[in-house]
Design a protein around this motif. Structure first.
Motif, short mmCIF file in Angstrom:
data_model
loop_
_atom_site.label_atom_id
_atom_site.label_comp_id
_atom_site.label_asym_id
_atom_site.label_seq_id
_atom_site.Cartn_x
_atom_site.Cartn_y
_atom_site.Cartn_z
N GLN A 137 0.89 -1.12 0.02
CA GLN A 137 0.06 -0.11 0.07
C GLN A 137 0.87 1.21 -0.03
OE1 GLN A 137 -3.18 0.28 -0.61
NE2 GLN A 137 -3.36 -2.04 -0.67
N LEU A 138 1.95 1.23 0.65
CA LEU A 138 2.93 2.52 0.61
C LEU A 138 3.49 2.68 -0.73
CD1 LEU A 138 4.01 4.57 2.64
CD2 LEU A 138 6.07 2.70 3.16
N GLN A 139 3.31 1.70 -1.62
CA GLN A 139 4.00 2.11 -2.98
C GLN A 139 2.74 2.20 -3.97
OE1 GLN A 139 7.26 -0.71 -4.05
NE2 GLN A 139 6.77 -1.82 -1.90
N GLN A 140 1.56 2.51 -3.63
CA GLN A 140 0.50 2.65 -4.69
C GLN A 140 0.30 4.22 -4.95
OE1 GLN A 140 -1.31 -0.21 -5.75
NE2 GLN A 140 0.66 -0.80 -4.71
N PHE A 141 1.44 4.48 -5.66
CA PHE A 141 1.52 6.03 -6.16
C PHE A 141 0.54 6.36 -7.07
CE2 PHE A 141 5.69 4.59 -5.16
CZ PHE A 141 6.15 5.20 -3.96
#
Length: 299
Positions: A137-141
């Motif tokens: 989720q931290l990389q769902q830019f």
């Protein structure tokens, strides 16, 4: 906006004065909102009680008495700093030296820290692969497109990112899909292109790392000149935004630290930091939203 070589040279020659003029206009507008740094002295939190951290979590952190009070009362606390980066809100003291060194590399003139807590959604907290899910989720830019923040200069909510996407390389900049990793990498790097509603298209080098279990750290470093219209406001590698996620029992701790190397304008530094504080808060609530979306997708 397309700049020719000649126009860029002229803009860079006069950019400092123009940037200061634009900064004065933006930051001294009559509609300027109250400085967010006053939040530590504000009244009761508007967050529902179930979203606030408990005393045990606060006691596990190395917070001053005033910062602890703000953290318990509002669920978040902020610190502003000048040319010496601060890590007093960092929830992981073992990372403080590395964080300080990363922030110091941009030669900051000002910066801010944010520490905020969010109760981990129930199913996510119980998932055996919860750290991998949070890492994803931290990389769902792409999902950053359309998020809003409070614009102090306009006294209104404003779109933060118009477009946001990983790209293949700095030259061709072909958009890539957000990753769905099958495992957590110790260190991963990539390129991120974002169109900011105020500062246009900007390329960032992205690094996400997992130096220890239950802790993730994301860095974004601007790779090119950042412009406000025709004014160059930040040079290459003049801005770093660091976000860390710490998993602490039933809570997630979101830590943000932003440092910028910008022209100093007497009396306006604190208000300039307010803008970056608002943006970091927007990223915090974006991440909380991603957690709730992840929660809804779990069986």
């Amino acid at each position: 906006m397309i700049h020719t070589t000649a126009s860029k040279a002229q803009a860079l020659k006069n950019g400092r004065l123009l940037a200061i003029a634009l900064t004065c206009f933006l930051l001294l507008a009559p509609s300027l909102a109250a400085d967010l740094s006053a939040q530590n002295r504000a009244g009761p939190s508007t967050r529902p009680a179930y979203l606030l951290p408990d005393a045990a979590l606060a006691d596990s952190l190395s917070l001053s008495a005033s910062n602890r009070d703000s953290f318990l009362r509002t669920g978040q606390v902020m610190v502003l700093y000048d040319d010496q980066p601060s890590t007093v809100l960092s929830p992981n003291p073992g990372r403080n030296k590395a964080i300080y060194q990363d922030m110091k590399k941009v030669g900051p003139s000002l910066g801010m820290e944010l520490l905020a807590a969010y109760p981990m959604p129930k199913k996510l907290a119980q998932a055996s692969n919860r750290e991998l899910l949070i890492y994803t989720q931290l990389q769902q830019f792409k999902s950053m497109e359309g998020i809003t923040y409070w614009s102090a200069s306009r006294a209104e909510n404003r779109v933060f990112y118009i477009r946001s996407s990983l790209v293949d390389n700095p030259s061709q900049r072909r958009p890539l899909q957000d990753p769905v990793p099958k495992s957590i990498e110790a260190v991963k790097t990539a390129w991120l292109l974002q169109e900011d509603s105020s500062f246009g298209n900007n390329l960032y080098s992205m690094r996400i790392q997992a130096p220890e279990p239950g802790y993730l750290e994301l860095d974004l470093l601007n790779w090119e000149q950042i412009w406000y219209g025709i004014a160059p406001v930040l040079g290459p590698q003049g801005l770093i935004c660091k976000i860390s996620i710490s998993m602490r029992g039933q809570y997630l701790l979101f830590y943000g630290n932003t440092a910028i190397n910008a022209a100093r304008v007497f009396g306006l530094d604190e208000k300039a930091r307010t803008s970056y504080t608002n943006r970091m808060l927007a990223l915090f609530w974006w991440f909380c939203g991603r957690l709730e979306i992840q929660e809804s997708q779990l069986p």
